[in-house]
Write a protein that holds these residues in place. Structure first.
Motif, PDB file in Angstrom:
ATOM      1  N   ASN A 185       0.823  -1.199   0.000  1.00  0.00           N
ATOM      2  CA  ASN A 185       0.000   0.000   0.000  1.00  0.00           C
ATOM      3  C   ASN A 185       0.863   1.257   0.000  1.00  0.00           C
ATOM      4  O   ASN A 185       1.893   1.317   0.675  1.00  0.00           O
ATOM      5  N   ILE A 186       0.418   2.257  -0.737  1.00  0.00           N
ATOM      6  CA  ILE A 186       1.140   3.524  -0.819  1.00  0.00           C
ATOM      7  C   ILE A 186       1.216   4.187   0.554  1.00  0.00           C
ATOM      8  O   ILE A 186       2.228   4.803   0.897  1.00  0.00           O
ATOM      9  N   ALA A 187       0.171   4.046   1.356  1.00  0.00           N
ATOM     10  CA  ALA A 187       0.147   4.670   2.690  1.00  0.00           C
ATOM     11  C   ALA A 187       1.337   4.225   3.539  1.00  0.00           C
ATOM     12  O   ALA A 187       1.856   5.005   4.364  1.00  0.00           O
ATOM     13  N   GLU A 188       1.795   2.994   3.330  1.00  0.00           N
ATOM     14  CA  GLU A 188       2.925   2.478   4.098  1.00  0.00           C
ATOM     15  C   GLU A 188       4.250   3.113   3.676  1.00  0.00           C
ATOM     16  O   GLU A 188       5.246   3.020   4.400  1.00  0.00           O
ATOM     17  N   LEU A 189       4.266   3.740   2.499  1.00  0.00           N
ATOM     18  CA  LEU A 189       5.500   4.301   1.948  1.00  0.00           C
ATOM     19  C   LEU A 189       5.622   5.808   2.163  1.00  0.00           C
ATOM     20  O   LEU A 189       6.664   6.399   1.855  1.00  0.00           O
ATOM     21  N   LEU A 190       4.557   6.433   2.692  1.00  0.00           N
ATOM     22  CA  LEU A 190       4.569   7.887   2.894  1.00  0.00           C
ATOM     23  C   LEU A 190       5.275   8.256   4.190  1.00  0.00           C
ATOM     24  O   LEU A 190       5.131   7.570   5.205  1.00  0.00           O
ATOM     25  N   LYS A 191       6.011   9.360   4.162  1.00  0.00           N
ATOM     26  CA  LYS A 191       6.702   9.838   5.370  1.00  0.00           C
ATOM     27  C   LYS A 191       5.709  10.436   6.357  1.00  0.00           C
ATOM     28  O   LYS A 191       5.866  10.305   7.570  1.00  0.00           O
ATOM     29  N   GLU A 192       4.702  11.114   5.812  1.00  0.00           N
ATOM     30  CA  GLU A 192       3.667  11.713   6.655  1.00  0.00           C
ATOM     31  C   GLU A 192       2.320  11.071   6.320  1.00  0.00           C
ATOM     32  O   GLU A 192       1.965  10.958   5.146  1.00  0.00           O
TER      33      GLU A 192
END
Length: 330
Positions: A185-192
């Protein structure tokens, strides 16, 4: 380019109708259009796939997941409220169909701005950190086309695994052990952290070069009435979403570099009486036309070869040659 607001609708049977209606009625010679939609739990089936063989029926029915067939080729994908879908609708200029980079690059650039190291990989996937975050497909008709894709923002990956049946042949062709090991998931790759609504706004703003540059296209009451009618006529119909599985006594399948093809034949006394072609390839044209050409002819290499002379096989099957298709069928 204009952005079509789907008014927050999450019913895939309506959203796919919006997409088809827009493609067939908008003036794509003059402008291109962008559509975003988020679907409630559903499985979106590729145009030429056998639905029953792509889904885990027991899990899907138990969890109220909606199977819907789309117009484009490619494979089945799981959608839920953590998945953002984008669709570029434009003129088919002869240089765009199967050119996934042209349509995924604006999305990849938007992800880069958010610190996600994304890239187009293979024929139609976007990867980040070596794992799939997006699958893409295309459809073309009468000089018009769309290129659409998923963005797995915060999708329930365990549901993806449980809802879909992925063939052993497909997994082995990709050199992987499971769906779970190759998606993220992209959410896991976001810093914030951000919500999917914030993510949607960031992607939209990036594509248009700033939120102040977004041009909105408002659908009229008449448009919405036509969309709901189309949804009822096509996307809410069992025949469209599942279709009748034919009887067959011969099954030939092969995974080509451009996608898998599965041919079912009912052959009696040397004559092909019934044909059904499945697959996740990206082609232009209806398989009905190919199936009709092969129905009623002798089951011989020569007869099959002569029948297929009447069509542009690579166009229908996404680059697969006539010789390859004949060899598969016979």
């Amino acid at each position: 380019m204009y952005f079509i607001d789907n008014k927050g609708i999450t019913d895939p049977r309506i959203n796919l109708a919006i997409e088809e209606y827009a493609l067939k009625t908008m003036d794509v010679d003059k402008d291109s259009f962008l559509l975003f939609y988020i679907n409630e739990p559903s499985i979106i089936i590729g145009r030429n796939q056998n639905t029953i063989e792509e889904i885990n029926t027991e899990f899907v029915e138990k969890n109220g997941i909606i199977p819907v067939r789309r117009l484009s080729g490619g494979g089945a994908v799981y959608h839920d409220l953590g998945n953002l879908n984008f669709s570029f609708l434009t003129k088919d200029d002869g240089d765009s169909f199967r050119n996934f980079k042209k349509f995924t690059q604006p999305v990849v650039d938007a992800l880069h701005k958010m610190g996600v190291n994304a890239e187009l990989s293979g024929r139609n996937d976007i990867l980040a950190e070596g794992k799939k975050i997006s699958g893409n497909a295309q459809f073309s008709t009468k000089g018009r086309m769309f290129s659409h894709g998923t963005l797995m923002f915060d999708t329930e990956i365990d549901a993806v695994v449980s809802a879909l049946k992925v063939s052993k042949e497909k997994i082995e062709s990709k050199g992987i052990k499971s769906i779970r090991s190759r998606v993220t998931n992209i959410a896991e790759l976001l810093k914030e952290p951000m919500t999917i609504e914030q993510f949607r706004s960031e992607i939209l703003s990036s594509i248009f070069g700033g939120s102040e540059n977004i041009q909105y296209w408002e659908l009229t009451e008449e448009d919405w009435a036509n969309i709901h009618a189309l949804s009822k006529e096509r996307y809410q119909q069992w025949d469209w979403n599942y279709g009748k599985s034919p009887k067959f006594n011969m099954k030939h399948s092969h995974r080509f570099p451009t996608g898998g093809v599965d041919v079912r034949l009912e052959v009696n006394k040397g004559i092909i009486e019934e044909v059904k072609i499945y697959g996740d390839f990206f082609g232009v044209g209806d398989m009905d036309e190919v199936e009709k050409l092969l129905t009623g002819i002798p089951y011989s290499k020569q007869a099959i070869d002569e029948a297929l002379e009447l069509i542009d096989v690579p166009k229908y099957f996404g680059g697969i040659s006539k010789e390859e298709l004949v060899q598969l069928i016979y």
